[in-house]
Structures are given as C-alpha cells and as structure tokens.
Design a protein around this motif. Structure first.
Motif, short mmCIF file in Angstrom:
data_model
loop_
_atom_site.label_atom_id
_atom_site.label_comp_id
_atom_site.label_asym_id
_atom_site.label_seq_id
_atom_site.Cartn_x
_atom_site.Cartn_y
_atom_site.Cartn_z
N GLY A 108 37.09 44.89 60.26
CA GLY A 108 36.47 44.67 61.56
C GLY A 108 35.02 44.27 61.59
N LEU A 109 34.39 44.00 60.43
CA LEU A 109 33.01 43.52 60.45
C LEU A 109 33.01 42.02 60.74
CD1 LEU A 109 29.96 44.25 59.79
CD2 LEU A 109 30.41 43.24 57.56
N VAL A 110 32.19 41.59 61.70
CA VAL A 110 32.10 40.17 61.99
C VAL A 110 31.01 39.58 61.09
CG1 VAL A 110 31.70 38.46 63.78
CG2 VAL A 110 32.76 40.64 64.36
N THR A 124 26.73 42.71 49.34
CA THR A 124 26.39 41.36 49.76
C THR A 124 27.15 40.30 48.98
OG1 THR A 124 24.52 41.42 48.24
CG2 THR A 124 24.07 42.00 50.52
N SER A 125 28.25 40.70 48.32
CA SER A 125 29.06 39.69 47.63
C SER A 125 30.03 39.08 48.63
CB SER A 125 29.82 40.33 46.47
OG SER A 125 30.77 41.23 46.98
N ASP A 126 30.46 37.86 48.37
CA ASP A 126 31.37 37.18 49.30
C ASP A 126 32.70 37.92 49.41
OD1 ASP A 126 29.76 35.24 50.21
OD2 ASP A 126 30.36 33.72 48.75
N PRO A 186 33.43 35.66 54.88
CA PRO A 186 34.62 35.44 55.70
C PRO A 186 35.86 35.67 54.83
CG PRO A 186 33.07 33.60 55.86
CD PRO A 186 32.59 34.48 54.76
N GLY A 187 36.80 36.46 55.32
CA GLY A 187 37.99 36.77 54.54
C GLY A 187 37.78 37.91 53.55
N GLY A 188 36.57 38.45 53.51
CA GLY A 188 36.28 39.56 52.60
C GLY A 188 36.90 40.86 53.08
N TYR A 189 36.77 41.89 52.25
CA TYR A 189 37.43 43.13 52.64
C TYR A 189 36.75 43.85 53.81
CZ TYR A 189 34.31 45.37 49.07
OH TYR A 189 33.26 45.78 48.32
N LEU A 190 35.50 43.50 54.09
CA LEU A 190 34.86 44.12 55.25
C LEU A 190 35.33 43.47 56.55
CD1 LEU A 190 31.23 44.72 53.97
CD2 LEU A 190 33.06 46.36 54.25
N ASP A 242 51.32 28.04 53.42
CA ASP A 242 50.11 27.82 54.23
C ASP A 242 49.13 28.98 54.05
OD1 ASP A 242 50.83 29.38 57.32
OD2 ASP A 242 52.12 29.40 55.55
N ARG A 243 47.87 28.72 54.39
CA ARG A 243 46.80 29.69 54.16
C ARG A 243 47.01 30.98 54.93
NH1 ARG A 243 40.44 28.97 53.85
NH2 ARG A 243 40.61 30.96 54.87
N LYS A 244 47.36 30.82 56.22
CA LYS A 244 47.52 32.01 57.05
C LYS A 244 48.68 32.86 56.54
CE LYS A 244 48.27 33.67 61.72
NZ LYS A 244 49.36 34.54 61.28
#
Lengths: 357, 433
Positions: free
Chosen positions: A333-335, A318-320, A325-329, B108-110
């Motif tokens: 493919g995890l939304v 449950t860490s960011d 968003p942008g995490g390794y999950l 840029d970020r992307k």
C-alpha cells in the motif's frame, strides 16, 4: 534452555544492579550481533507497516536484528532528538516532515547531521458503506461540513457556528443525509494530515478566508484546523478497522482513514471522490487525488559509523525491489515517489548527505 | 398442626400480608440474582463465541507445494558459493520462474504479477533463501518446497473473501481464483496445521506471523515480575502485620498501599521510563524492564492478598507456638506463614495474571515493538502478548482479524491455566481444623 538463560540473565542483571553498576551487559550475545547492536527505529504508526516489512526482509537477507517501535510521529522525533548513543534510536519514522522546532531540539542535544529520506505517499480517504449513495465532494465542501466555525458567506468572513446538519444543506447536489463522520483522534498523524491538507485546502477555496490567510496566517489556521464539536464529527480510536466496521453498520456515516484500509476493504466500503478524482492508487501516485501526504524517515548520521547494519538497512529501504513501482512496499500500500525523487533520496543515503531545514 | 385454624397473631391478616411481602422480596432478589448471572454468562459466551468463531481459522493455513529450480545463473553467476552473497541473491526470480513453468500459458505482465501473488512472496523467497544460505551446495538442484499461499488466497479458501463480490471490489481476481481452484483440485494447495503461528516471530505478512516471540517476551517479563514482587510483597506484608508497631505512620503506609493498588497502570509505565530507563540506563524494549514495571504494579496486590491471608489464620496457632517457647519469628515463619500460603499464592497468581494482560505500561518502556528475533535473554528486545494483539488488530489486511482472535485465544488459555493453578494450589494446600 530459553528459561534457564533468561533466569541466568536476570540474576546477572540483579547482581550488576546490586553492585551499584548502572549499565547492564547482556551475558548471552546472539550469534550474529551482540545485544544492543540491533537497529532501533521509533516513530509514526503510519510508516510502521512499511518499516517493519523492510526490517523483516533485511533480517532475512543479512541477519541483522531490527526493532521497530510504534510511538507516533511526535513521540518518535522526541526520542530521536534526545541524543547520540546506543540508548537512543537510530531512525525515526514520520508521517510528516520534521518540524523546525524538532530539528532545533535535535541540534541542541548534539544530533546535528540528520539524513532525510522521503519514502512515498499515503492517501487519506473519506469513505462510506458500499450500498450508501456515492459522494463526490470538493475540498470546500469538506471544510464546510467539518469545520467548527464557518464564514457566513464567501465574501463575509463573520464566523458562525457550523449550521449544516445534512449534506444537501451545503450543496443541493449532495445526498440528503445527516452529516456524521468517524475520524481519527487529535493524537493521530492521520488527523494532522487531514486537517492540514483537506481542511486548510478547503478553507483556502473560501474567498475571504484566502484573503485572511495572506494577512494573518495564525488566525486562518485556527479557523481551518478546528473541527466541529457538536457531535457531527466523532473522534474514533486509533483503530481504523473499527471505523470500517462502524461504516458498514451505519450507511449514512462517512469515515476518515488511510488509503490502505480502503484498499483492503473494497468489498465493504467505497471512497468519496475529491474534486472529481477517485481515491485510487494511480490518482494518488499522480498527485490528482488531493488529500495525500508524504512519508519520511530520518537517520542519525553519527550512528552510521558505529552500527554496521544501519546504512545497509537504509539502502534496502531505498532499493527498487522495496520502494520502487512493483516493489514489495507497493504491494502493501505504499504509493511510490516519482523516479527523480527516488534517485535523489537514494543518493542522499548512499553519500550520507545531511539535510537542512 | 399448621392446617389448624388458629387465632395466633402470626396468622392474622396483617401478619400474612407481611409474610407474603417478605417472601416476595426474597423471590425478587433471587430473580435479580439469576438475571445478573445470565447477563454475565451471556457476555462471556458472546466474547468466546466471537473470538473462537474467527480465531479458530488461524490455526490452519493453506500452503502450496512447488517445484523450484535453483538456477545457478540467477543465484550465483560468479560461481563463488559465498553464503553471504547467496543470502542476498534474487530468489523472487526463482519463485516466479517456478510459477511460470507451472502455468506456461500466462504471458502478459499483469497475469504474471497476479500469478506471483498466489504464493506468499516473502514466505516462499525466504524459505528458499535460508535453505541455500545454510547449504550452498543446493544451487543448481531442483527442490520441492511447501510454502504458505498469500494471505488473500488463504482468505479466499477460508471464505472470508467472497467469490460473488464483483471482481474489481475483490482482492483476488477471477483469473487467480481459476489458478487456485486448479491447484486445490490437483492437491497442490492444501490446508495444513499452522505451525508458523506458534513458532514464528512477528511478521508484516499475516501468513508468516507468529506469537512465539511475544509469548517468550511475556513469559520472561512475568518471571522477572514474580521474582521481584513476590518476595518483596510477602516480606512487606509479614512485617507490616506481625512486627511493625501499630501507629499513625503504619496506618499511613497501609492507606498508601491500598491507594497504590488502584493507580492506573500507565502511571507505572511512566515511572519505569523515568527511573529504569532514564536514570538507571537499562535497555529499552527489554523484558527485564517490562518485568520490573509489572512488579511495581502487582506488588500492592500481593501485599493486600498476603495480609488478608495472614489475618485469616486463627490467632491460636501463633499463641500456641509462642506458649511452647517459639520465638516471634519462628511462630510466624514456621506456623503462620505456611497456613497462609494458599491464600498468598492465589492472590499472587491472580496479580500475575492481571500483569500478563497489561499493555499500557509497556508502551512507555518501548515494548510495543516489532522484533525480528525471538528473545533469548531478559535484556533482548521483545514484545508482549497483549501488545501483539493490539498491533495486529490495527493492521489493514483481512487475515489479521483471525490472527488477532487466535492470539486472544492463546492469551485466554494462559490466563485460564494460571487461574487453574491458583485454584488447584488453594484446594491442595489448604488445611482445615
């Protein structure tokens, strides 16, 4: 070295058995944690890739061993609810919420305090080959195409065996090709979710079925949940890669599987839009793409005090860095959940708040 | 003589017709035989070509040479050099900085996110992480590391992700292709032998996944299975053949053993779950239990092989031993059993080879699992080789396809070796009179 200790362990075990002892102790404790101290996770094959990814990162960071078994959601809850103690799993993954019956079963065996963690969303897509006609479906059309029995008309709920052979018979705007779908078998969690979200959602759009739902939910579900058995819906194995391969070879067919397989094979297949929304990462996250489900895992609170690593594992999940968003999950493919929900479940883990059904 | 016209009945018209018919029958049979063999060989060749064709690519992998600066401010702001704290530090940042320094015009970020996806995120961070954990003095230094590229870049360079596919349908962007091509031209990305595949444990990232833990799990389970099934199987067969009275009861046992050999393997898994796990309380996912279940499965095969090997030994051997005064047990163990040994070993090894390929019974006892450590004892959790193949084949990333095939190749190699040993033992130990 390895074989020798293996042989030694084997004879040790055999000896222990011979002496009538029921418990076998491991003679070679590993450096970081004694055997039996590893975190045991069972459950859904859909959550398995995310769970193993966290396990791997967690092992790298702390040295704790994690064993993740892919048993399916139902199998996972069954094992999880068998009791408290080292021989029972600490966590079960689930591609649906724990059922009331499962929760009660847990309670009967003394597994009373369970922490529920919702981890994110997974979309289910209807896809076909890249060079096939693009399809834009509504949920109602999905229901009409795949249900075993459909009402004669919107207002007359007399059931008839599904009469549609090609998509264009359902709606003139759809392509004139035979209905042929390769989908997951009844044992699969993806199938459960597809039936509950897409088929039920579509059936609700039929006026008289919506009325029926208000009067007799059981009957409604039976009508909505039964897929056709005349060969238009083909149960494929659990292997989604095989379905993708079939779609490439059969351009008229559609396949039903998890979003990550569409994401990985975007050069071979494309997803059908549902109610005008394409199956993209953004649409699933925003909730615009309707066929999606929530993924969960459940922790046994009683095990947290015994196994040091257990809470730390849940905190890693449950860490960011992991589920944010942008995490390794997200990379695999995890939304991710919306921020507020992530904060809620994070605090549930931190404070070990048990959940109520 | 044969040329002489003769009126014998063997050369009458009808006889010649019959002869022709018989010969045609033989030719037809030979033809069908050849067709059967060609079919079997084609199927085998097909399997091998498809498995080797995709699998060989997993034996090499592209890796990238990077210069990383282990900034103290990022890794150890308190300057405590505590290994456990260092293990949890932010190594992602270190790798990202290394890449941003290599390609300074990406702002840029992307672009930055895409750039990071050129290397294996987990592989690179963990490589540095474990180095620093083992040697905290490295903090503050600059290192040159060689780490795997991401699976997508590897697949691009292996030609499994095609460049002519439109960008939005491709896992690798045009910009990433540009960076990769530059790195390849500079010799910073190179294809190397894939050591990780043979020494690594299972991983969620295809570029980091290895078969070592599954291989160890399979080897241990087989060892346990052999240690249990061989003595019990041979013992039971010798007793049944040589010492047991011949009556209805032993006939009944014999029928049941034959039936047992035909029982689907999943049933043994269920039995193992009920007896070994639930009743005896043995640990889940352990090769010990896996081996016990496989032993149950193979020992009817061993009994049947042993009995047929014993029967193939000429009865005169036993009679000879008995007539010079050997006891029954001496006759069997000193004379008959050694002669039957090649047959017994062949049967047992083939039984073991069968057990090696089983997944279904292992599912029930929890060996279909992701394990983060190579097992060191038979009670440690472990997976098995066929289970690994099954789990990999169901993973979405494209790089898994070649790894699945490569794992199948390893499994086939082990099987061929085992069968080779069986053939070798047979030809070596067999005596003829």
């Amino acid at each position: 070295m390895k074989t020798r200790s293996a042989v030694a362990a084997f004879f040790g075990a055999a000896l222990a058995l011979g002496c009538g002892s029921e418990q076998v102790t491991a003679p070679v404790p590993s450096v970081e944690a004694a055997s039996g101290d590893e975190i045991r996770i069972v459950g859904s094959s859909t959550v398995y890739p995310f769970s193993t990814k966290v396990a791997q990162e967690f092992k790298n960071k702390t040295g704790y061993d994690v064993v993740v078994e892919s048993t399916g959601s139902g199998g996972g809850h069954k094992l999880f609810c068998e009791g408290i103690g080292t021989e029972h799993p600490d966590i079960t993954n689930s591609s649906r919420r724990q059922k009331k019956s499962e929760f009660d079963k847990c309670g009967e065996s003394g597994v009373t305090d369970i922490i529920e963690v919702k981890i994110g969303f997974d979309g289910i897509v209807l896809a076909n080959a890249l060079d096939a006609t693009p399809v834009d479906l509504t949920l109602k059309q999905v229901y009409m195409a795949f249900a075993k029995e459909v009402p004669v008309s919107d207002t007359d709920c007399t059931l008839q065996l599904n009469p549609y052979n090609s998509w264009s018979e359902i709606d003139a705007s759809l392509p004139d090709s035979t209905i042929e779908a390769y989908g997951p078998p009844p044992t699969s969690g993806t199938r459960d979710a597809f039936v509950e979200v897409a088929m039920e959602g579509g059936a609700k759009k039929v006026e008289c079925l919506a009325t029926l739902r208000g009067e007799n939910k059981k009957a409604f579900q039976r009508i909505a949940h039964t897929l056709r058995e005349d060969g238009k819906w083909i149960d494929s194995g659990e292997n989604d890669n095989a379905i993708v391969q079939t779609l490439v070879n059969t351009p008229t067919a559609v396949g039903i599987f998890g979003f990550s397989f569409l994401d990985q094979n975007a050069d071979k297949i494309k997803g059908a839009s549902i109610d005008g929304n394409e199956p993209t990462f953004e649409n699933i996250a925003a909730g615009d793409y309707s066929i999606s489900r929530s993924l969960f895992f459940y922790i046994k609170k009683a095990h947290v005090s015994v196994k040091e690593g257990l809470k730390a594992y849940a905190l890693e999940f449950t860490s960011d860095e992991a589920w944010g968003p942008g995490g390794y999950l997200e990379e695999i493919g995890l939304v991710p959940l919306p921020d507020a929900e992530r904060a809620k479940y994070r605090s549930d883990v931190e404070n070990l708040n048990a959940y109520q059904q | 003589m044969a040329n002489q016209p003769s009126q014998s009945i063997h050369q009458s018209d009808r006889a010649l017709k019959r002869l022709k018919k018989r010969k045609a029958k033989e030719i037809r049979f030979k033809f069908f035989g050849i067709v059967a063999i060609i079919l079997a060989m084609t199927a085998l060749a097909w399997l091998l070509v498809s498995v080797i064709g995709t699998g060989y690519k997993a034996f090499y992998q592209h890796s990238i040479t990077m210069t990383v600066v282990l900034e103290e401010t990022t890794l150890d702001p308190t300057n405590a050099r505590d290994p456990d704290a260092l293990r949890q530090a932010n190594y992602r940042r270190i790798i990202q900085e290394a890449l941003y320094t290599r390609f300074p015009d990406v702002s840029d970020r992307k672009g930055k996110r895409d750039l990071f996806r050129v290397v294996s995120a987990s592989g690179a961070t963990n490589h540095v992480r474990q180095m620093v954990y083992k040697n905290p003095d490295l903090v503050g230094q600059t290192l040159t590391i060689v780490v795997p590229t991401s699976d997508d870049v590897d697949q691009l360079l292996k030609g499994n992700i095609l460049r002519d596919v439109p960008e939005q349908r491709r896992k690798v962007s045009d910009q990433q292709i540009g960076w990769v091509d530059e790195l390849v031209a500079n010799g910073e990305i190179k294809a190397r032998f894939n050591v990780i595949f043979f020494t690594g444990t299972d991983s969620r990232d295809p570029e980091l996944a290895g078969i070592a833990s599954a291989l160890a799990g399979s080897a241990m389970a087989l060892l346990v299975a052999f240690a249990l099934a061989f003595p019990i199987g041979v013992g039971a067969a010798v007793y049944l053949d040589e010492f047991a009275p011949k009556n209805k009861f032993t006939d009944f046992i014999e029928i049941n053993i034959n039936n047992l050999a035909a029982v689907p393997s999943i049933v043994f898994g269920l039995l193992g779950l009920a007896v070994f796990l639930n009743f005896m309380g043995l640990p889940r996912s352990a090769p010990l239990v896996g081996g016990m279940v496989l032993a149950l499965m193979t020992f009817p095969t061993i009994i049947i092989a042993t009995r047929s090997a014993l029967r193939a030994v000429s009865p005169s051997i036993r009679d000879g031993a008995l007539s010079v005064g050997a006891s029954h047990i001496q006759a069997v163990f000193h004379h008959k059993l050694p002669l039957a040994a090649p047959g017994i070993l062949t049967g047992s090894i083939i039984g073991m080879a069968q057990a090696l390929g089983e997944t279904a019974p292992l599912l029930m006892i929890g060996m279909v699992a992701f394990v983060t450590e190579i097992p060191t004892s038979v009670t440690d959790p472990a997976a098995a080789l066929p289970v690994q193949i099954f789990l990999w084949s169901d993973s979405p990333e494209r790089a898994w396809a070649e790894r699945t095939s490569a794992a199948i190749l390893v499994l086939l190699t082990v099987l061929i070796t085992m069968n080779g040993i069986a053939i070798f033992l047979r030809s070596r130990l067999e005596k003829r009179w």
